[in-house]
Scaffold this active site. Structure first.
Site, PDB file in Angstrom:
ATOM      1  N   ASP A   1       5.448  30.109   9.600  1.00 41.74           N
ATOM      2  CA  ASP A   1       5.382  29.828  11.049  1.00 41.74           C
ATOM      3  C   ASP A   1       6.446  28.784  11.375  1.00 41.74           C
ATOM      4  OD1 ASP A   1       3.163  28.293   9.401  1.00 41.74           O
ATOM      5  OD2 ASP A   1       3.912  26.898  10.909  1.00 41.74           O
TER       6      ASP A   1
ATOM      7  N   ASP B   1       6.546  25.338  13.027  1.00 47.97           N
ATOM      8  CA  ASP B   1       5.489  24.387  13.363  1.00 47.97           C
ATOM      9  C   ASP B   1       5.496  24.126  14.877  1.00 47.97           C
ATOM     10  OD1 ASP B   1       3.305  22.903  12.360  1.00 47.97           O
ATOM     11  OD2 ASP B   1       4.467  21.055  12.411  1.00 47.97           O
TER      12      ASP B   1
HETATM   13  N1  LIG Z   1       2.812  24.496  10.042  1.00 46.26           N
HETATM   14  C1  LIG Z   1       2.254  24.122   8.901  1.00 46.26           C
HETATM   15  N2  LIG Z   1       1.903  22.835   8.680  1.00 46.26           N
HETATM   16  C2  LIG Z   1       1.346  22.464   7.507  1.00 46.26           C
HETATM   17  N3  LIG Z   1       1.093  23.308   6.505  1.00 46.26           N
HETATM   18  C3  LIG Z   1       1.421  24.582   6.670  1.00 46.26           C
HETATM   19  N4  LIG Z   1       1.316  25.642   5.846  1.00 46.26           N
HETATM   20  C4  LIG Z   1       1.805  26.711   6.496  1.00 46.26           C
HETATM   21  N5  LIG Z   1       2.238  26.387   7.731  1.00 46.26           N
HETATM   22  C5  LIG Z   1       2.018  25.060   7.868  1.00 46.26           C
END
Ligand SMILES: Nc1ncnc2[nH]cnc12
Ligand SMILES: CSC[C@H]1O[C@H](OP(=O)(O)O)[C@H](O)[C@@H]1O
Length: 291
Positions: free
Chosen positions: A214, A216
């Site tokens: 993703d 963030d």
């Molecule tokens: N955005 C995210 N923040 C922390 N850990 C994750 N693992 C996968 N995506 C994440």
């Protein structure tokens, strides 16, 4: 009756979110290992790939039962040490902090920024003090092999990058995420610390194959567990393919700083280390204390 051979492995795979099985190994059996720090996340599957002894540990346990803050990483790494493991390839699902790192991209990080808050991150306590260097937290030799293998198989992987390790289990606030992004970090996850620190204390090479699941929240509306798991599983075959080919190429002899990380780092005068502490930690420090 023939005695069961003692389980041994040269290389360990730690499976992260979306990677829970070791269907890439032959002749597997599950072993339950106890350690002075308690039990690992689950039974460890020990088998082989060709001539190489390999084992697999699902970091969060089968069924994803253990949260990042609750992981008993000391038991996990100590159990791998007891099996004779020299190198760890850890798989991780991570969020992206750079526009150019898109979901499903693969990163082999070379740095960590630690933002964890409450995790036991050393084996050395109860009368023994160890201060070791940790400037380069991932094994350069193992990481280079992974990158070369991935490139030769046509996967485009990013070599290097900083993994910021947050505490979790909640994902970041938008303000936190923007700060990490503005500091130039590349990816974010919740599990590299203390795993990498403990592997170094155990003189085991540690490298990571991180799948971007993703962007963030500095970039997107929200991070959802559905997206993370869905994307981790989409990349499962690619990650396993890279791991299997890496097993073919990895030297079983360590030529890096990881193998002697404890040399000169044990600060306590040996005669003053309590006998019980020496006994508990023998698989880690025995070689430095033998007269
Ligand atoms: N955005 C995210 N923040 C922390 N850990 C994750 N693992 C996968 N995506 C994440
Ligand atoms: C399942 S979403 C968040 C979770 O995923 C990552 O775990 P892992 O490194 O074991 O793949 C992340 O670090 C979080 O623990």
């Amino acid at each position: 009756m023939q005695e069961k051979a003692k389980a041994k492995a040269d290389i360990a795979i730690i499976g992260g979110s979306g990677i829970y099985d070791a269907n890439l190994l032959d002749n597997v059996r599950d072993v339950d290992i106890d350690t002075p720090f308690g039990k690992p996340s689950d039974s460890i599957t020990v088998g082989n790939h060709g001539d190489v002894g390999v084992c697999f540990l699902p970091r969060h346990g089968i069924g994803h039962r253990i949260s990042p803050s609750e992981l008993n990483s000391r038991a996990n790494i100590f159990a791998l040490k007891k099996l004779g493991v020299k190198r760890i390839i850890a798989a991780s699902a991570v969020g992206s902090l750079k526009e150019e790192l898109k979901p499903l991209d693969i990163v082999i990080p070379n740095q960590i920024y630690d933002r964890t808050k409450s995790r036991p991150s050393t084996f050395f306590e109860d009368g023994i003090v160890v201060h070791m260097g940790f400037a380069d937290p991932f094994c350069p030799e193992t990481s280079k092999t992974i990158v070369d293998v991935a490139n030769s198989k046509g996967y485009s992987v990013k070599e290097g990058g900083t993994y910021v390790c947050m505490e979790g289990p909640q994902f970041s606030t938008r303000a936190e995420s923007r700060v990490y992004q503005s500091l130039g970090f590349d990816i974010i996850g919740m599990t590299a610390i203390p795993e990498a620190k403990l592997a170094r204390e155990a003189e085991i090479c540690y490298s990571m194959i991180a799948t971007v699941t993703d962007y963030d929240v500095w970039y997107e509306e929200d991070v959802t567990i559905e997206t993370v798991i869905e994307n981790a599983m989409k990349n499962e075959a690619a990650v396993k393919d890279i791991i299997v080919s890496t097993l073919d190429k990895l030297s079983l002899e360590q030529h890096c700083m990881c193998k002697d990380a404890l040399m000169g780092a044990i600060t306590t005068v040996p005669s003053m280390i309590p006998h019980e502490t020496k006994r508990r930690l023998d698989p880690l420090i025995g070689k430095y204390l033998d007269e």
